[in-house]
Design a protein around this motif. Structure first.
Motif, mmCIF file in Angstrom:
data_model
loop_
_atom_site.group_PDB
_atom_site.id
_atom_site.type_symbol
_atom_site.label_atom_id
_atom_site.label_comp_id
_atom_site.label_asym_id
_atom_site.label_seq_id
_atom_site.Cartn_x
_atom_site.Cartn_y
_atom_site.Cartn_z
ATOM 1 N N ASN A 114 0.787 -1.221 0.000
ATOM 2 C CA ASN A 114 0.000 0.000 0.000
ATOM 3 C C ASN A 114 0.828 1.283 0.000
ATOM 4 O OD1 ASN A 114 -2.536 -1.287 -0.080
ATOM 5 N ND2 ASN A 114 -2.360 -1.743 2.090
ATOM 6 N N PHE A 115 2.059 1.218 0.504
ATOM 7 C CA PHE A 115 2.872 2.420 0.573
ATOM 8 C C PHE A 115 3.979 2.488 -0.476
ATOM 9 C CE2 PHE A 115 0.972 2.375 4.786
ATOM 10 C CZ PHE A 115 0.642 3.705 4.957
ATOM 11 N N PHE A 116 4.367 1.336 -1.057
ATOM 12 C CA PHE A 116 5.533 1.344 -1.934
ATOM 13 C C PHE A 116 5.324 0.737 -3.319
ATOM 14 C CE2 PHE A 116 7.202 1.383 2.418
ATOM 15 C CZ PHE A 116 7.894 2.579 2.376
ATOM 16 N N CYS A 117 4.246 0.059 -3.572
ATOM 17 C CA CYS A 117 4.025 -0.584 -4.876
ATOM 18 C C CYS A 117 3.035 0.226 -5.710
ATOM 19 C CB CYS A 117 3.502 -2.009 -4.700
ATOM 20 S SG CYS A 117 4.709 -3.113 -3.976
ATOM 21 N N PRO A 118 3.517 0.896 -6.756
ATOM 22 C CA PRO A 118 2.606 1.689 -7.585
ATOM 23 C C PRO A 118 1.707 0.810 -8.443
ATOM 24 C CG PRO A 118 4.838 1.813 -8.434
ATOM 25 C CD PRO A 118 4.896 1.001 -7.184
ATOM 26 N N THR A 119 0.546 1.333 -8.751
ATOM 27 C CA THR A 119 -0.417 0.640 -9.599
ATOM 28 C C THR A 119 -0.860 1.590 -10.718
ATOM 29 O OG1 THR A 119 -2.270 1.330 -8.211
ATOM 30 C CG2 THR A 119 -1.300 -0.808 -7.735
ATOM 31 N N LEU A 120 -1.317 1.004 -11.794
ATOM 32 C CA LEU A 120 -1.863 1.781 -12.901
ATOM 33 C C LEU A 120 -3.379 1.822 -12.793
ATOM 34 C CD1 LEU A 120 0.160 0.417 -15.948
ATOM 35 C CD2 LEU A 120 0.349 2.675 -14.940
ATOM 36 N N LYS A 121 -3.957 2.953 -13.138
ATOM 37 C CA LYS A 121 -5.405 3.078 -13.200
ATOM 38 C C LYS A 121 -5.798 3.475 -14.619
ATOM 39 C CE LYS A 121 -6.995 2.474 -9.031
ATOM 40 N NZ LYS A 121 -7.961 1.493 -8.715
ATOM 41 N N LEU A 122 -6.789 2.795 -15.133
ATOM 42 C CA LEU A 122 -7.279 3.089 -16.472
ATOM 43 C C LEU A 122 -7.966 4.446 -16.470
ATOM 44 C CD1 LEU A 122 -7.626 1.857 -19.315
ATOM 45 C CD2 LEU A 122 -9.845 1.016 -18.546
ATOM 46 N N GLN A 123 -7.511 5.319 -17.359
ATOM 47 C CA GLN A 123 -8.097 6.655 -17.455
ATOM 48 C C GLN A 123 -9.200 6.691 -18.507
ATOM 49 O OE1 GLN A 123 -5.190 9.629 -18.460
ATOM 50 N NE2 GLN A 123 -6.069 11.044 -16.968
ATOM 51 N N SER A 124 -8.927 6.077 -19.664
ATOM 52 C CA SER A 124 -9.946 6.030 -20.706
ATOM 53 C C SER A 124 -9.691 4.826 -21.613
ATOM 54 C CB SER A 124 -9.940 7.322 -21.535
ATOM 55 O OG SER A 124 -8.736 7.422 -22.267
ATOM 56 N N LYS A 125 -10.742 4.415 -22.277
ATOM 57 C CA LYS A 125 -10.655 3.296 -23.206
ATOM 58 C C LYS A 125 -11.626 3.586 -24.344
ATOM 59 C CE LYS A 125 -12.560 -1.127 -22.802
ATOM 60 N NZ LYS A 125 -12.746 -2.398 -22.106
ATOM 61 N N HIS A 126 -11.121 3.590 -25.544
ATOM 62 C CA HIS A 126 -12.000 3.807 -26.691
ATOM 63 C C HIS A 126 -11.578 2.895 -27.832
ATOM 64 C CE1 HIS A 126 -8.691 6.635 -27.352
ATOM 65 N NE2 HIS A 126 -8.912 6.469 -28.639
ATOM 66 N N ARG A 127 -12.526 2.654 -28.690
ATOM 67 C CA ARG A 127 -12.305 1.719 -29.793
ATOM 68 C C ARG A 127 -11.894 2.481 -31.046
ATOM 69 N NH1 ARG A 127 -15.774 -3.565 -30.930
ATOM 70 N NH2 ARG A 127 -14.766 -4.157 -32.859
ATOM 71 N N VAL A 128 -10.826 1.996 -31.666
ATOM 72 C CA VAL A 128 -10.374 2.516 -32.952
ATOM 73 C C VAL A 128 -10.356 1.335 -33.909
ATOM 74 C CG1 VAL A 128 -8.486 3.619 -34.204
ATOM 75 C CG2 VAL A 128 -8.963 4.282 -31.844
ATOM 76 N N LYS A 129 -11.322 1.330 -34.819
ATOM 77 C CA LYS A 129 -11.544 0.211 -35.730
ATOM 78 C C LYS A 129 -11.756 -1.068 -34.927
ATOM 79 C CE LYS A 129 -9.307 2.390 -39.607
ATOM 80 N NZ LYS A 129 -8.285 2.329 -40.621
ATOM 81 N N SER A 130 -10.853 -2.024 -35.044
ATOM 82 C CA SER A 130 -11.077 -3.286 -34.337
ATOM 83 C C SER A 130 -10.273 -3.405 -33.039
ATOM 84 C CB SER A 130 -10.714 -4.460 -35.253
ATOM 85 O OG SER A 130 -9.335 -4.417 -35.544
ATOM 86 N N LYS A 131 -9.583 -2.335 -32.645
ATOM 87 C CA LYS A 131 -8.740 -2.398 -31.450
ATOM 88 C C LYS A 131 -9.195 -1.381 -30.410
ATOM 89 C CE LYS A 131 -4.650 -4.078 -33.732
ATOM 90 N NZ LYS A 131 -3.225 -4.161 -33.689
ATOM 91 N N TYR A 132 -8.934 -1.706 -29.160
ATOM 92 C CA TYR A 132 -9.189 -0.774 -28.077
ATOM 93 C C TYR A 132 -7.898 -0.049 -27.729
ATOM 94 C CZ TYR A 132 -13.806 -2.631 -27.191
ATOM 95 O OH TYR A 132 -15.114 -2.988 -27.307
ATOM 96 N N VAL A 133 -7.985 1.254 -27.584
ATOM 97 C CA VAL A 133 -6.847 2.060 -27.171
ATOM 98 C C VAL A 133 -7.100 2.482 -25.729
ATOM 99 C CG1 VAL A 133 -5.541 4.163 -27.592
ATOM 100 C CG2 VAL A 133 -6.469 2.860 -29.518
ATOM 101 N N LYS A 134 -6.173 2.120 -24.860
ATOM 102 C CA LYS A 134 -6.316 2.422 -23.436
ATOM 103 C C LYS A 134 -5.298 3.484 -23.034
ATOM 104 C CE LYS A 134 -7.787 -2.258 -22.329
ATOM 105 N NZ LYS A 134 -7.503 -3.455 -21.543
ATOM 106 N N THR A 135 -5.751 4.411 -22.212
ATOM 107 C CA THR A 135 -4.881 5.434 -21.667
ATOM 108 C C THR A 135 -4.885 5.278 -20.147
ATOM 109 O OG1 THR A 135 -5.570 6.884 -23.451
ATOM 110 C CG2 THR A 135 -4.395 7.899 -21.610
ATOM 111 N N TYR A 136 -3.701 5.281 -19.556
ATOM 112 C CA TYR A 136 -3.576 5.081 -18.116
ATOM 113 C C TYR A 136 -3.066 6.349 -17.443
ATOM 114 C CZ TYR A 136 -4.040 0.109 -19.098
ATOM 115 O OH TYR A 136 -4.507 -1.110 -19.501
ATOM 116 N N GLU A 137 -3.458 6.524 -16.181
ATOM 117 C CA GLU A 137 -2.878 7.578 -15.364
ATOM 118 C C GLU A 137 -1.430 7.219 -15.067
ATOM 119 O OE1 GLU A 137 -5.098 7.824 -11.765
ATOM 120 O OE2 GLU A 137 -6.904 8.536 -12.739
#
Length: 167
Positions: A114-137
Motif C-alpha cells: 500500500n505504501f511502496f508498490c505503484p499501480t496503474l489506473k485506467l483513465q480512458s478506453k476507446h475503440r479505434v476500428k477493431s482495437k481498443y486504445v487504453k490510456t492510463y494515469e
C-alpha cells in the motif's frame, strides 16, 4: 487500490467475520461497499447482517455483476499478486500458521503493497476500428492516491503520512 489480506483457517462464517472486522479496523477509510464472489464463506447471513445492519452507515453488499462472468478474474488477479507470490500454491495443513500469516499480512505485506508498490489506473478506453486504445494515469501507490483523494479526512491523511514517514 488499497489492499488488506487476512488468512482464515476454514470457510466458517465466524472466522471470516472476525477477519473482516480486523481489516475494517485497519483501513484508513470507511467501507462503503463490499463485493464478493459466490463462495459460502462470504454469502451468509452473519456477514450480510454485520455489513447492512450497521447503525452508523450501512455497507452496500454485492456479488459479481449479472451477466459479467469475468468479474471474478479481478479477484483472482489479486490472489496472484497478493497471495501466490508470497506463499506459493501449496495448501497449509497446520492451523497454527494462520496467526503467523496474518501477522505478516498486517505488519509487513500490507504496508509494502500500500505504501511502496505503484499501480496503474485506467483513465480512458476507446475503440479505434477493431482495437481498443487504453490510456492510463501515471503510476501511483495506493497511499499516494488516498493522499490526493478528497474522500478521506485530513486526520486520516495525517495518520497515513505519519505511518509512511515511520516506514
Amino acid at each position: 487500490s488499497w489492499t488488506e489480506n487476512r488468512a482464515v483457517w476454514n470457510k466458517g462464517a465466524h472466522g471470516v467475520l472476525t477477519q473482516i472486522k480486523d481489516i475494517e479496523s485497519e483501513l484508513p477509510f470507511e467501507i462503503r461497499g463490499f463485493s464478493c464472489d459466490n463462495g459460502s464463506e462470504f454469502l451468509n447471513y452473519h456477514l450480510l447482517r454485520y455489513l447492512t445492519d450497521s447503525p452508523q452507515k450501512p455497507v452496500k453488499f454485492t456479488r459479481s455483476r449479472p451477466y459479467k462472468k469475468n468479474d471474478n478474474a479481478h479477484v483472482e488477479q489479486k490472489n496472484w499478486s497478493h497471495v501466490r507470490q508470497l506463499f506459493g500454491y501449496d495448501r497449509f495443513s497446520d492451523p497454527r500458521l494462520v496467526d503467523l500469516i496474518n501477522d505478516l499480512y498486517k505488519n509487513e505485506w500490507s504496508r509494502y503493497n500500500n505504501f511502496f508498490c505503484p499501480t496503474l489506473k485506467l483513465q480512458s478506453k476507446h475503440r479505434v476500428k477493431s482495437k481498443y486504445v487504453k490510456t492510463y494515469e501515471s503510476p501511483k501507490t495506493p497511499y499516494q492516491r488516498l493522499i490526493l483523494s478528497e474522500a478521506i479526512s485530513s486526520e486520516a491523511k495525517q495518520k497515513l503520512t505519519e505511518t509512511f514517514l515511520a516506514l
